[in-house]
Design an enzyme around this catalytic site. Structure first.
Site, PDB file in Angstrom:
ATOM      1  N   CYS A 156       0.505  -1.190  -0.046  1.00  0.00           N
ATOM      2  CA  CYS A 156      -0.449   0.154   0.008  1.00  0.00           C
ATOM      3  C   CYS A 156       1.072   1.281   0.181  1.00  0.00           C
ATOM      4  O   CYS A 156       1.105   2.234  -0.544  1.00  0.00           O
ATOM      5  CB  CYS A 156      -0.760  -0.069   1.170  1.00  0.00           C
ATOM      6  SG  CYS A 156      -0.095  -0.407   2.460  1.00  0.00           S
TER       7      CYS A 156
HETATM    8  N1  LIG Z   1      -4.011  -4.386   5.498  1.00  0.00           N
HETATM    9  C1  LIG Z   1      -3.555  -3.338   4.428  1.00  0.00           C
HETATM   10  O1  LIG Z   1      -3.910  -2.419   4.688  1.00  0.00           O
HETATM   11  C2  LIG Z   1      -3.255  -4.320   3.575  1.00  0.00           C
HETATM   12  C3  LIG Z   1      -2.048  -3.616   2.106  1.00  0.00           C
HETATM   13  C4  LIG Z   1      -1.604  -3.955   1.392  1.00  0.00           C
HETATM   14  C5  LIG Z   1      -1.239  -5.348   1.225  1.00  0.00           C
HETATM   15  N2  LIG Z   1      -1.553  -6.194   2.683  1.00  0.00           N
HETATM   16  C6  LIG Z   1      -1.107  -7.396   2.579  1.00  0.00           C
HETATM   17  O2  LIG Z   1      -2.185  -8.144   2.560  1.00  0.00           O
HETATM   18  C7  LIG Z   1      -1.996  -9.757   3.143  1.00  0.00           C
HETATM   19  C8  LIG Z   1      -3.546  -9.507   3.725  1.00  0.00           C
HETATM   20  O3  LIG Z   1      -2.885  -8.155   4.733  1.00  0.00           O
HETATM   21  P1  LIG Z   1      -4.568  -7.987   6.046  1.00  0.00           P
HETATM   22  O4  LIG Z   1      -4.278  -6.737   6.111  1.00  0.00           O
HETATM   23  O5  LIG Z   1      -6.178  -8.752   4.967  1.00  0.00           O
HETATM   24  O6  LIG Z   1      -4.279  -9.399   7.005  1.00  0.00           O
HETATM   25  P2  LIG Z   1      -5.157  -9.588   8.018  1.00  0.00           P
HETATM   26  O7  LIG Z   1      -6.579  -9.180   8.641  1.00  0.00           O
HETATM   27  O8  LIG Z   1      -4.049 -10.429   9.277  1.00  0.00           O
HETATM   28  O9  LIG Z   1      -5.613 -11.283   7.195  1.00  0.00           O
HETATM   29  C9  LIG Z   1      -5.044 -12.862   7.081  1.00  0.00           C
HETATM   30  C10 LIG Z   1      -5.673 -13.171   6.688  1.00  0.00           C
HETATM   31  O10 LIG Z   1      -4.704 -14.345   6.213  1.00  0.00           O
HETATM   32  C11 LIG Z   1      -5.149 -15.861   7.719  1.00  0.00           C
HETATM   33  N3  LIG Z   1      -4.104 -17.120   7.529  1.00  0.00           N
HETATM   34  C12 LIG Z   1      -2.940 -16.806   8.731  1.00  0.00           C
HETATM   35  N4  LIG Z   1      -1.964 -17.541   8.046  1.00  0.00           N
HETATM   36  C13 LIG Z   1      -2.919 -18.894   7.466  1.00  0.00           C
HETATM   37  C14 LIG Z   1      -3.063 -19.613   6.591  1.00  0.00           C
HETATM   38  N5  LIG Z   1      -1.467 -20.316   7.493  1.00  0.00           N
HETATM   39  N6  LIG Z   1      -3.782 -20.623   6.157  1.00  0.00           N
HETATM   40  C15 LIG Z   1      -4.668 -19.401   5.687  1.00  0.00           C
HETATM   41  N7  LIG Z   1      -4.539 -17.875   6.466  1.00  0.00           N
HETATM   42  C16 LIG Z   1      -3.904 -18.243   7.048  1.00  0.00           C
HETATM   43  C17 LIG Z   1      -5.157 -15.068   8.420  1.00  0.00           C
HETATM   44  O11 LIG Z   1      -6.055 -15.720   9.893  1.00  0.00           O
HETATM   45  P3  LIG Z   1      -6.116 -15.398  10.691  1.00  0.00           P
HETATM   46  O12 LIG Z   1      -6.179 -14.599  11.836  1.00  0.00           O
HETATM   47  O13 LIG Z   1      -6.244 -16.447  12.439  1.00  0.00           O
HETATM   48  O14 LIG Z   1      -4.571 -16.061  11.474  1.00  0.00           O
HETATM   49  C18 LIG Z   1      -5.976 -14.060   8.297  1.00  0.00           C
HETATM   50  O15 LIG Z   1      -7.622 -14.403   8.147  1.00  0.00           O
HETATM   51  C19 LIG Z   1      -0.826  -9.395   4.093  1.00  0.00           C
HETATM   52  O16 LIG Z   1       0.372 -10.117   3.084  1.00  0.00           O
HETATM   53  C20 LIG Z   1      -0.391  -8.136   3.966  1.00  0.00           C
HETATM   54  O17 LIG Z   1       1.233  -6.981   3.831  1.00  0.00           O
HETATM   55  C21 LIG Z   1      -2.418  -4.967   3.576  1.00  0.00           C
END
Ligand SMILES: NC(=O)c1ccc[n+]([C@@H]2O[C@H](COP(=O)([O-])OP(=O)(O)OC[C@H]3O[C@@H](n4cnc5c(N)ncnc54)[C@H](OP(=O)(O)O)[C@@H]3O)[C@@H](O)[C@H]2O)c1
Length: 344
Positions: A156
């Site tokens: 982001c």
């Molecule tokens: N948030 C942002 O603004 C943003 C922006 C750009 C990129 N990203 C990227 O997008 C990705 C997701 O971000 P997010 O903000 O949505 O993070 P998040 O809310 O922490 O979501 C990650 C999801 O993946 C799940 N997960 C973890 N380990 C797993 C596994 N082994 N198998 C299947 N699912 C699993 C988590 O479950 P648990 O919670 O139970 O572990 C959670 O539901 C990350 O790589 C992040 O760096 C995020």
């Protein structure tokens, strides 16, 4: 649930995270794609509208346990990985073996050099995938994205910083080694997993810097700007956590390459660079602000010349142009759809 034949069949891994939730919400209204399966960790299985009540009536899917057989049975075309870094690269080889094209939201395939990735994250377990991955910033890599089987969706902060900077470095109007990117992010940028730092009393009414000189998005910005412009770019990136749910704003300071550079010249270059790009709005009427882009796929940019410095501003929604709708923009390109399909 059977998707219409001509729809892109999408599986999400990590659907219960914030970015996964946004992907579900936006794909529910996409005319040419359908989510056919959602996979998540053992502790988070069940109906998606149980995790996110707002999805009630929009998504009837349940988050299931991941297995090769379960994914294969869905005959999907595309996997969207909305999981943390390190986790993503553990899934990619399996998904690719099953013949799916992949868009990864995490940082696992963004840095092109495995040694550089190891320096900032951990040893890379899929160097073959890393060599193949295309960086998914549609404004600069659309042709490569259209043909790619593995797309690394940008971070982001890098999206927010690269879009205003690239045209001005490319045009030789700012020095590529005297740039300071000052940025703020809403708290959803840190994901959904609770931690003491994300606890309400810590974040509410509290504006806080972090990652001084060592944030992992800094090498990503430098790599991408150097690739796009052909000019070795180094910068200092200073992020801050801001007490708002979503949104990202950069204020970027750079030195002009000569005293002859004018504000009009800078503005003209930005306008020319993005005149045909549907999701980058060059603003001269107002300065970019998080509310003007919230819940959209837009990145707003603006430029000023003040006391001999070039000051750039950019704003986007970290969960959308910073993650999920940018991935949908990439999906559209990969499947030969108009880039704007299902997006605004
Ligand atoms: N948030 C942002 O603004 C943003 C922006 C750009 C990129 N990203 C990227 O997008 C990705 C997701 O971000 P997010 O903000 O949505 O993070 P998040 O809310 O922490 O979501 C990650 C999801 O993946 C799940 N997960 C973890 N380990 C797993 C596994 N082994 N198998 C299947 N699912 C699993 C988590 O479950 P648990 O919670 O139970 O572990 C959670 O539901 C990350 O790589 C992040 O760096 C995020």
């Amino acid at each position: 649930m059977k998707a219409a034949k001509d729809k892109i069949r999408v599986v999400l891994v990590g659907g219960s995270g914030y970015a996964g939730y946004e992907a579900l919400r936006w794909l529910a209204r996409h005319p040419s794609a359908e989510v056919v399966g959602v996979f998540g960790p053992e502790n988070e299985l069940g109906p998606m509208d149980r995790f996110y009540p707002l999805l009630s009536g929009q998504c009837v899917l349940s988050q299931e346990r991941f297995s090769e057989q379960a994914v294969a049975a869905l005959k999907a075309d595309l996997a969207m990985l909305c999981v943390p870094h390190k986790v993503a690269m553990s899934y990619v080889p399996t998904l690719r073996k099953l013949g799916l094209r992949v868009i990864d939201w995490s940082a696992d395939y963004r840095l092109t050099d495995a040694a550089e990735y190891e320096k900032w994250y951990c040893p890379h377990t899929d160097p073959a995938g890393l060599a193949e991955a295309v960086y998914g910033l549609p404004e600069y890599f659309a042709k490569q994205i259209a043909k790619a089987d593995l797309v690394a969706n940008p971070g982001c902060y890098p999206t927010c910083a690269v879009l205003p900077l690239a045209p001005l470095i490319q045009a030789g109007l700012i020095l590529p080694d005297e740039i300071v990117v000052n940025a703020i992010s809403g708290v959803t940028g840190a994901g959904r997993a609770p931690s003491p730092k994300q606890h309400f009393p810590e974040r509410n009414e509290n504006f806080e810097p972090y990652g001084v000189g060592n944030h992992r998005h800094m090498p990503e910005m430098e790599q991408v700007l150097t690739t796009i412009t052909g000019k070795e770019t180094t910068l200092l990136f200073q992020p801050h956590l801001c007490p708002m749910d979503r949104g990202m704003l950069c204020t970027i300071f750079a030195r002009p390459t000569s005293d002859d550079v004018t504000q009009l010249h800078l503005l003209n270059v930005l306008q020319a660079a993005y005149s045909n790009m549907p999701f980058v709005r060059v603003r001269n009427d107002v300065l970019p602000a998080t509310k003007y882009v919230a819940n959209t796929n837009y990145c707003d940019v603006a430029v000023r010349l003040a006391k001999g410095r070039v000051v750039l501003f950019s704003a986007l929604d970290n969960l959308l142009k910073g993650a999920s709708t940018q991935a949908i923009q990439n999906m559209n390109l990969m499947f030969n759809l108009p880039e704007t399909t299902g997006l605004y």
